[in-house]
Design an enzyme around this catalytic site. Structure first.
Site, PDB file in Angstrom:
ATOM      1  N   GLY A 186       7.475  -2.517   5.665  1.00 35.67           N
ATOM      2  CA  GLY A 186       8.846  -2.977   5.471  1.00 35.67           C
ATOM      3  C   GLY A 186       9.885  -2.139   6.186  1.00 35.67           C
ATOM      4  O   GLY A 186       9.600  -1.055   6.689  1.00 35.67           O
ATOM      5  N   CYS A 235       7.308  -7.684   6.496  1.00 31.59           N
ATOM      6  CA  CYS A 235       8.473  -7.172   7.215  1.00 31.59           C
ATOM      7  C   CYS A 235       9.026  -8.292   8.077  1.00 31.59           C
ATOM      8  O   CYS A 235       8.270  -9.090   8.622  1.00 31.59           O
ATOM      9  CB  CYS A 235       8.071  -5.979   8.091  1.00 31.59           C
ATOM     10  N   CYS A 265       3.418   8.225   1.774  1.00 33.40           N
ATOM     11  CA  CYS A 265       4.029   7.193   2.609  1.00 33.40           C
ATOM     12  C   CYS A 265       4.265   5.974   1.730  1.00 33.40           C
ATOM     13  O   CYS A 265       3.327   5.383   1.201  1.00 33.40           O
ATOM     14  CB  CYS A 265       3.094   6.874   3.776  1.00 33.40           C
ATOM     15  N   SER A 307      12.518   6.118   7.490  1.00 36.29           N
ATOM     16  CA  SER A 307      12.259   5.683   8.859  1.00 36.29           C
ATOM     17  C   SER A 307      12.805   4.273   9.059  1.00 36.29           C
ATOM     18  O   SER A 307      12.518   3.368   8.273  1.00 36.29           O
ATOM     19  CB  SER A 307      10.746   5.703   9.112  1.00 36.29           C
ATOM     20  N   GLU A 327       0.818  -1.192   0.000  1.00 32.45           N
ATOM     21  CA  GLU A 327       0.000   0.000   0.000  1.00 32.45           C
ATOM     22  C   GLU A 327       0.858   1.251   0.000  1.00 32.45           C
ATOM     23  O   GLU A 327       1.961   1.259   0.543  1.00 32.45           O
ATOM     24  CB  GLU A 327      -0.915  -0.003   1.239  1.00 32.45           C
ATOM     25  N   ASN A 344      -1.957   2.458  17.453  1.00 36.06           N
ATOM     26  CA  ASN A 344      -3.112   2.080  16.647  1.00 36.06           C
ATOM     27  C   ASN A 344      -3.403   0.612  16.843  1.00 36.06           C
ATOM     28  O   ASN A 344      -2.672  -0.234  16.330  1.00 36.06           O
ATOM     29  CB  ASN A 344      -2.753   2.285  15.178  1.00 36.06           C
ATOM     30  N   SER A 369      12.633   4.734  14.779  1.00 34.45           N
ATOM     31  CA  SER A 369      11.538   4.170  15.574  1.00 34.45           C
ATOM     32  C   SER A 369      12.104   3.709  16.908  1.00 34.45           C
ATOM     33  O   SER A 369      12.469   2.553  17.068  1.00 34.45           O
ATOM     34  CB  SER A 369      10.903   3.000  14.819  1.00 34.45           C
ATOM     35  N   CYS A 382      -0.778   4.059  10.722  1.00 36.87           N
ATOM     36  CA  CYS A 382       0.423   3.313  11.056  1.00 36.87           C
ATOM     37  C   CYS A 382       0.122   1.864  11.415  1.00 36.87           C
ATOM     38  O   CYS A 382      -0.744   1.595  12.230  1.00 36.87           O
ATOM     39  CB  CYS A 382       1.096   3.893  12.287  1.00 36.87           C
ATOM     40  N   CYS A 385       8.172  -6.257  15.187  1.00 35.28           N
ATOM     41  CA  CYS A 385       7.909  -5.339  16.297  1.00 35.28           C
ATOM     42  C   CYS A 385       6.538  -5.715  16.861  1.00 35.28           C
ATOM     43  O   CYS A 385       5.591  -5.943  16.119  1.00 35.28           O
ATOM     44  CB  CYS A 385       7.928  -3.886  15.819  1.00 35.28           C
ATOM     45  N   CYS A 442       3.261  -3.799  15.828  1.00 32.68           N
ATOM     46  CA  CYS A 442       3.045  -3.493  14.417  1.00 32.68           C
ATOM     47  C   CYS A 442       2.346  -4.636  13.690  1.00 32.68           C
ATOM     48  O   CYS A 442       2.766  -5.787  13.780  1.00 32.68           O
ATOM     49  CB  CYS A 442       4.381  -3.183  13.740  1.00 32.68           C
TER      50      CYS A 442
HETATM   51  N1  SAH Z   1      10.440  -0.305   9.471  1.00 34.23           N
HETATM   52  C1  SAH Z   1      10.461   1.119   9.519  1.00 34.23           C
HETATM   53  C2  SAH Z   1       9.370   1.811   8.743  1.00 34.23           C
HETATM   54  C3  SAH Z   1       7.968   1.242   8.810  1.00 34.23           C
HETATM   55  S1  SAH Z   1       7.030   1.441  10.296  1.00 34.23           S
HETATM   56  C4  SAH Z   1      10.478   1.581  10.961  1.00 34.23           C
HETATM   57  O1  SAH Z   1      10.399   0.734  11.846  1.00 34.23           O
HETATM   58  O2  SAH Z   1      10.614   2.766  11.203  1.00 34.23           O
HETATM   59  C5  SAH Z   1       6.576   3.152  10.337  1.00 34.23           C
HETATM   60  C6  SAH Z   1       6.289   3.668  11.759  1.00 34.23           C
HETATM   61  O3  SAH Z   1       5.003   3.219  12.222  1.00 34.23           O
HETATM   62  C7  SAH Z   1       7.294   3.175  12.779  1.00 34.23           C
HETATM   63  O4  SAH Z   1       7.645   4.203  13.662  1.00 34.23           O
HETATM   64  C8  SAH Z   1       6.504   2.106  13.483  1.00 34.23           C
HETATM   65  O5  SAH Z   1       7.050   1.817  14.726  1.00 34.23           O
HETATM   66  C9  SAH Z   1       5.123   2.727  13.545  1.00 34.23           C
HETATM   67  N2  SAH Z   1       4.036   1.782  13.854  1.00 34.23           N
HETATM   68  C10 SAH Z   1       3.916   0.513  13.439  1.00 34.23           C
HETATM   69  N3  SAH Z   1       2.788  -0.044  13.918  1.00 34.23           N
HETATM   70  C11 SAH Z   1       2.167   0.888  14.648  1.00 34.23           C
HETATM   71  C12 SAH Z   1       0.938   0.918  15.399  1.00 34.23           C
HETATM   72  N4  SAH Z   1       0.145  -0.143  15.479  1.00 34.23           N
HETATM   73  N5  SAH Z   1       0.621   2.079  16.022  1.00 34.23           N
HETATM   74  C13 SAH Z   1       1.418   3.167  15.922  1.00 34.23           C
HETATM   75  N6  SAH Z   1       2.571   3.199  15.236  1.00 34.23           N
HETATM   76  C14 SAH Z   1       2.960   2.077  14.614  1.00 34.23           C
END
Ligand code: SAH
Length: 378
Positions: free
Chosen positions: A184, A129, A122, A216, A109, A315, A238, A358, A133, A136
């Protein structure tokens, strides 16, 4: 909900179903070499570059500065392709999301977020990925592969098509900024991301400056150094936790590259000053990382780094093991960081009715159907 006219297959940098090569995603040198192979001199590559990346033309017949027979020869051998658009959704707040499909059936997306003074795309760097995390949603997706440079540049070109933004305007752009914050980990697909961003930054084409591009990362330390030396785009980290104990749990790459090493790499990122700061992203997880003591520890960690802090309300997604911090707790956290001299905005969710937020960039058909329903009712 809007829908886009593109339905072509997208086979980046490779022979397409009809065996013609897609020129999108080739570096300038590769394009020059490719044209040399059919006997065309380097200035032809430059003309073509202009048509593809400045004018956004997808049909060789429209390239009026090229002789007709040469256009025909190009069309025999090459195509200029975009990703296929499976769905296009538009939020009540103007946010747009495209679900893009590649020939192997994989989907990613891209999300466009309009604001008063800018418009940010974005962009995704991988299908799925590998980082897992804990908060996520993308990390729960099983299939993972890198996107090619063409698939990454293609997201930008497709958005520009949809926004009607060709030829590349000087200013006042709807798509003025790019964040590599989609699906990713961009620094685990560094070569393709770097190639794509060099195409996007090229002044004779899409021409988005490195100052308007933010990459990021969860903290792939060795690649942060390379990214600084070779691309020097804005960096977002992050961070999400202030102790290795907690960060090991919620951002597992921390076990490989702990906080101290990560912040060292940040300190030596080239070109930092008060006008050009590193963004530290911090997802607010209730009772996990959101205490006043955490905020004070964050301030201590950032000492000496030109930094701003982006507080992201968590989120939730179905089955997610966390809750978002309360508004009061987020406000208190933000105040402590702000009082220490760092900008600490709380990110406002955008495009919630199309699940553009996010960690929700996920394209299972079940979830997609839900988002379509939401958009239809939005
Ligand atoms: N892998 C990269 C980029 C993708 S994630 C990174 O880790 O930075 C983009 C951002 O969204 C990151 O800061 C990630 O931690 C955040 N993110 C992922 N899932 C989320 C969620 N459920 N709520 C809020 N932020 C989230």
């Amino acid at each position: 909900m809007s829908s886009l006219g593109h339905a072509q297959q997208f086979e980046p940098g490779a022979a397409t179903a009809d065996r013609r090569l897609n020129l999108v995603g080739l570096s300038r040198d590769e394009l020059t070499a490719e044209l040399a192979s059919i006997g065309a001199p380097p200035f032809r590559a430059r003309q073509l570059w202009h048509w593809i990346y400045h004018r956004g033309v997808t049909d060789f017949a429209a390239m009026s500065s090229l002789a007709k027979d040469f256009r025909a020869r190009l069309a025999e051998r090459y195509v200029i392709q975009r990703p296929a658009v499976n769905r296009a959704l538009q939020s009540v707040d103007g946010t747009r999301k495209w679900l893009l499909a590649f020939p192997d059936g994989q989907e990613v997306e891209a999300v466009h977020i309009p604001e008063s003074d800018r418009g940010t795309l974005c962009v995704s760097s991988q299908v799925g990925c590998t980082l897992t995390c804990r908060f996520c949603h993308t990390g729960t997706q099983r299939l993972v592969r890198n996107l090619s440079a063409a698939e990454i540049v293609g997201q930008v070109m497709l958005a520009r098509d949809a926004l009607g933004e060709w030829p590349s305007p000087q200013d006042g752009r709807l798509l003025s900024n790019i964040v590599m914050m989609g699906m990713g980990e961009p620094l685990y697909n560094y070569d393709n991301v770097a190639k794509a961003l060099k195409i996007v930054m090229d002044g004779e084409g899409i021409s988005i400056s490195k100052r308007r591009i933010t990459l990021s990362t969860a903290g792939v330390v060795p690649m942060i150094r390379r990214c600084g030396a070779e691309l020097n785009v804005n960096l977002a980290i992050s961070l999400h936790a202030v102790t290795d104990e907690i960060r090991d749990e919620i951002v597992p790459i921390n076990r490989k590259y702990p906080i101290a090493e990560l912040l060292d790499a940040c300190r030596s990122y080239p070109g930092l000053n008060n006008a050009r700061r590193i963004t530290f992203e911090y997802v607010m997880l209730r009772d996990v990382n959101d205490s006043p003591a955490d905020a004070r520890a964050l301030v201590r960690l950032l000492k000496g780094i030109p930094a701003k802090v982006n507080l992201i309300p968590f989120n939730p997604w179905p089955g997610s093991p966390f809750e978002c911090s309360t508004d009061e707790v987020i406000a208190q956290f933000s105040q402590i960081v702000f009082d220490a001299g760092y900008a600490s905005p709380v990110r406002t969710p955008r495009g919630q009715d199309i699940m553009a937020a996010c960690g929700q960039l996920k394209s299972e058909s079940v979830r997609l159907r839900a988002s379509q329903r939401a958009a239809a009712h939005g």
